[in-house]
Design an enzyme around this catalytic site. Structure first.
Site, mmCIF file in Angstrom:
data_model
loop_
_atom_site.group_PDB
_atom_site.id
_atom_site.type_symbol
_atom_site.label_atom_id
_atom_site.label_comp_id
_atom_site.label_asym_id
_atom_site.label_seq_id
_atom_site.Cartn_x
_atom_site.Cartn_y
_atom_site.Cartn_z
ATOM 1 N N ARG A 86 -14.802 -16.089 -9.316
ATOM 2 C CA ARG A 86 -14.557 -14.686 -9.480
ATOM 3 C C ARG A 86 -15.667 -13.735 -9.500
ATOM 4 N NH1 ARG A 86 -9.847 -13.134 -11.460
ATOM 5 N NH2 ARG A 86 -9.126 -15.077 -12.270
ATOM 6 N N HIS A 93 0.495 0.599 -13.304
ATOM 7 C CA HIS A 93 1.140 -0.572 -13.432
ATOM 8 C C HIS A 93 2.448 -0.170 -13.624
ATOM 9 C CE1 HIS A 93 1.939 -4.534 -15.288
ATOM 10 N NE2 HIS A 93 2.718 -4.015 -16.126
ATOM 11 N N GLY A 131 0.789 -1.296 0.124
ATOM 12 C CA GLY A 131 0.065 0.185 0.006
ATOM 13 C C GLY A 131 0.801 1.239 -0.081
ATOM 14 N N SER A 132 2.249 1.253 -0.618
ATOM 15 C CA SER A 132 2.804 2.482 -0.472
ATOM 16 C C SER A 132 2.207 3.544 -1.572
ATOM 17 C CB SER A 132 4.167 2.194 -1.170
ATOM 18 O OG SER A 132 4.487 1.865 -2.523
ATOM 19 N N GLU A 189 5.641 6.417 -9.541
ATOM 20 C CA GLU A 189 4.561 6.224 -9.279
ATOM 21 C C GLU A 189 3.910 6.991 -8.188
ATOM 22 O OE1 GLU A 189 3.417 1.909 -8.922
ATOM 23 O OE2 GLU A 189 5.325 1.509 -9.627
ATOM 24 N N MET A 211 -3.877 -7.159 -6.830
ATOM 25 C CA MET A 211 -3.366 -8.283 -7.521
ATOM 26 C C MET A 211 -4.450 -9.347 -8.069
ATOM 27 S SD MET A 211 -0.603 -6.916 -8.291
ATOM 28 C CE MET A 211 1.030 -6.400 -8.138
ATOM 29 N N ILE A 234 -7.496 -10.080 -11.034
ATOM 30 C CA ILE A 234 -8.063 -9.762 -12.347
ATOM 31 C C ILE A 234 -9.504 -9.607 -12.159
ATOM 32 C CG2 ILE A 234 -8.756 -10.701 -14.689
ATOM 33 C CD1 ILE A 234 -6.038 -11.999 -14.757
ATOM 34 N N LEU A 235 -10.378 -8.303 -12.453
ATOM 35 C CA LEU A 235 -11.636 -8.049 -12.316
ATOM 36 C C LEU A 235 -12.592 -8.724 -13.506
ATOM 37 C CD1 LEU A 235 -11.110 -4.589 -10.609
ATOM 38 C CD2 LEU A 235 -12.014 -6.747 -9.645
#
Ligand code: GAR
Length: 196
Positions: A61, A105, A12-13, A170, A86, A88-89
């Protein structure tokens, strides 16, 4: 002021940088992790943000995504930010949040989608890498790019040193893009990020 939910799976950085940069444009109202004990949950709690654990274990899922979706709707989220999330939705989830769902990303997409990014960048002898913030579409790491920041790959670079330097950019890039989205200055239109 837009109500933002952040989905995380780990450290969570990026979440931390979004929390620190929150100002008049957005407020982080909920952090959801699919991993129990993710360090990002502590970060959120320390900032007084409500947190929720929704595990993906032992469910389909679609069932997992439906739980996340219900939690986001119940929290009245207007924007959903993936920050080291991490999973996949599913297509249905992604369509339901179209134009309001962004991801970061650690590569210059469309190059180096997926995992082991820094290893592959170094193996390929690239001179440049970086980070990309994009709208999320059903196909993995393939959504319209909103912004990128580049990082030169140095001689004798290790995946860890490159990851660290990409992470630093980022942390600057993601809050800036979230502010633009929250202020309505970037929108998803006909499959492209359009700025006004
Ligand atoms: C970040 O480098 C982010 O770009 C990456 O995971 C890391 C999370 O770090 N995301 C992906 O690879 C998504 N495909 P953080 O938990 O410290 O923000």
């Amino acid at each position: 002021m837009k109500r933002v939910a952040v989905l995380i799976s780990g450290r969570g950085s990026n979440l931390g940088s979004l929390i620190e940069a929150a100002g008049d444009s957005y407020k982080i109202i909920r952090v959801i992790s699919n991993i129990e004990g993710a360090a990002g949950l502590d970060r959120a709690q320390a900032a007084g943000i409500s947190t929720q654990l929704i595990s993906h274990k032992d469910k389909s899922r679609e069932a997992f995504d439906a739980e996340i979706d219900a939690a986001l709707r119940a929290a009245d989220a207007q924007i959903v930010v993936l920050a080291g999330f991490m999973r996949i939705l599913s297509d249905g989830f992604v369509r339901g949040w179209e134009g309001k769902l962004i991801n970061i990303h650690p590569s210059l997409l469309p190059a180096y989608k997926g995992t082991r990014v820094h290893e592959r960048v170094i193996e390929a002898g690239e001179a440049l890498s970086g980070a990309t913030v994009h709208f999320v579409v059903p196909e993995l790491d393939a959504g319209p790019v909103i912004a990128q920041a580049s990082v030169p790959v140095q001689p004798d670079e290790s995946p860890q040193t490159l990851a660290d330097r990409v992470l630093a950019v980022e942390h600057a890039l993601y809050p800036e893009v979230l502010r633009l989205l929250a202020d309505g200055k970037v929108k998803l239109h006909n499959g492209l990020a359009v700025f006004s």
